[in-house]
Design an enzyme around this catalytic site. Sequence first.
Site, PDB file in Angstrom:
ATOM      1  N   CYS A 270       0.839  -1.211   0.000  1.00  0.00           N
ATOM      2  CA  CYS A 270       0.000   0.000   0.000  1.00  0.00           C
ATOM      3  C   CYS A 270       0.872   1.259   0.000  1.00  0.00           C
ATOM      4  CB  CYS A 270      -0.910   0.022   1.222  1.00  0.00           C
ATOM      5  SG  CYS A 270      -2.122  -1.314   1.242  1.00  0.00           S
ATOM      6  N   ASP A 314      10.835  45.981 -10.877  1.00  0.00           N
ATOM      7  CA  ASP A 314      10.450  47.347 -11.178  1.00  0.00           C
ATOM      8  C   ASP A 314      11.072  48.209 -10.078  1.00  0.00           C
ATOM      9  OD1 ASP A 314       8.956  49.542 -12.313  1.00  0.00           O
ATOM     10  OD2 ASP A 314       7.652  49.384 -10.564  1.00  0.00           O
ATOM     11  N   THR A 316      10.069  51.693  -8.813  1.00  0.00           N
ATOM     12  CA  THR A 316       9.205  52.460  -7.913  1.00  0.00           C
ATOM     13  C   THR A 316       8.225  51.566  -7.181  1.00  0.00           C
ATOM     14  OG1 THR A 316       9.358  54.317  -9.444  1.00  0.00           O
ATOM     15  CG2 THR A 316       7.628  54.406  -7.780  1.00  0.00           C
ATOM     16  N   ASP A 511       4.479  46.256  -8.749  1.00  0.00           N
ATOM     17  CA  ASP A 511       3.347  46.633  -7.901  1.00  0.00           C
ATOM     18  C   ASP A 511       2.273  47.447  -8.604  1.00  0.00           C
ATOM     19  OD1 ASP A 511       4.740  49.037  -8.198  1.00  0.00           O
ATOM     20  OD2 ASP A 511       4.124  49.746  -6.211  1.00  0.00           O
TER      21      ASP A 511
END
Length: 631
Positions: A270, A314, A316, A511
Amino acid sequence: MVKIQQFFAKYRQLIVTLMTVLLALAEAARWLGQMTVGYQVVMIIVGIIGLIPILLTAISSLQVRLVSIDVLVSIAVIGAFIIGEYNEAAIVTWLFMLGEVLEEITLRKTRSAVKQLDDLAPQTASVIDSDGTTHQEDVDFLDPGMHVLIRTGSQVPVDGRVLTGTALVNEASITGESRMVHKQVGDEVFAGTILENGTITVNTTAAGDNTTFGKIIELVDEAQDSQTKTQRFIDKFSQYYTPFVLLVAVLVGIITRDLRLAITVMVLGCPGALVIGVPASTVAGIGNGARRGILFKGSNVMDTLRHVDTVAFDKTGTLTVGRPTVQTLLVLKGDRQTIIDQAVAIERLANHPLAQAITNLKPRQELHPTNLQTIKGQGLRAQIAQQEFLIGNRNLVSDVITNNTKLNHELNRITHAGNSVVIFASADHTELAIFGIQDQLRPQAALALQQLKQLGVTRLIMLTGDNQNTARKIADDLPIDEFHAGMLPADKADFIKEEQTKGHQLAFVGDGINDSPALSVADVAVAMGSGTDVAMDVSDLVLVKSNLNSLVASFQLASQTIKNMNENILIALLTVLLLFVGLFVGYIEMASGMLIHELSILIVIFNSMRLIKYLPKLDSYQFLSPNNNLE
């Protein structure tokens, strides 16, 4: 049949307790009173009680053409009854049922982190009626615009903005940090946070499942239902492995003419620990991340994140705090205050961090722009009192810049000082100004990036729409390997695609709305929790506390979770191997093998539970607990 299955599922623990008592009485009667017949009768009763739920589950599996573990155990137990091994049948079914109960208890523990989130979800709110009175309302029935009263010690029931009053709010449930945050008129508050001191009224912007907290719970629930490549492989492997064990057992029986040995092969083969080990690790790892404000949108994200060799950022709001301020305002044409009034009015309709810097200036009068047009990657066009204005980067006002020596000189001077520039111009060229805007690096950025390199990330890249000088100034202060300035949203996405064709596994951290094209094509899209809904919707990983330490912790947690999965797979396979070796050398029998098999299931579950307490290692910024400051 369904009702019987539901009965056994509901009273599983009680049934196992009854089976345990009967087995104890049978053994006592056997050793103390030599009651062999009574012993066998009790064993038959225990075996039948245990076989019924296992057999019903096996039948359900066969109906959908799946040879499950329950099928193997059912055949083995029925075979044990046929050859008169009633004690083996009883003990095997008891162990199997006991294993299921212990699995349920321990798996419930691994889900405790997520359950804590569910328990924190607000249920009701004090809604302020038109006559000033309040009444309790279920949060699911609240609409945007409703006013809610929140007093000291209460849970904030909605997302919204403070209309009246001041308060200290514990935002640990959203940001993972228990520091008190002062809230006043105009500030945002979030559902699930606790108002520790003060009384405020809030204008609802979102309620129920639509709140930030509701989306966090939804993301975690969806992630726990997802599968890694490893888990999908194990599930597929189990579909073929179980019939294979059944075939081997039949062949063993035919070759050796030993039915007991064939039945034992079924029991020992099993793959229980193999099947349960991977999802247990997944649940524990995702739960750990959720408690720390790290939301994996699926366990497959963890698998992919381990292989990332390049991280692009990114600038900023990601490497910087995202709260730039206007450092310079140079007016070349027009009245200074009038230009401020017009620029603030237009930029209030935007959500870019540079726009927010301009809106923080104090206007003299309220103006109402019309015909607003967003020009992707460039800026805004709008009308005020029938006059058209442009506000954005150089590309937006290229016709104004052309042949304007003074303007170009001032632009170069301001950008060389490390400022991002926003140009304001009227369409008739009667008004012209330059806003020089600067942002500050996140305090933990340099250390976090160094740690990413220590974790195996070979390249750190900054992609920004800002000018070359500003980008260079930021890059010089960080362990950035390369940077690319003046990039439009499409340029960032194209850059990522190009790197992928070179064989790089790339994560992108952003963001804003302008980051969504790059996020959508990255192998792992990471959104800062302070960013826009669009960025978070297309992301694979959300850092609720917009903190680069959380990004480092994400890499560590992903690696630890996959490592834990592999440990569980190894434990499961070694257990099966050792059981078969022990069986064929004569040291393992059916009941003892089943006991070892069930113990292996518990071992992989307990091993997975270690992930719940796993603490990512962050150098100077210790990542403590969900109720401690993350910075």
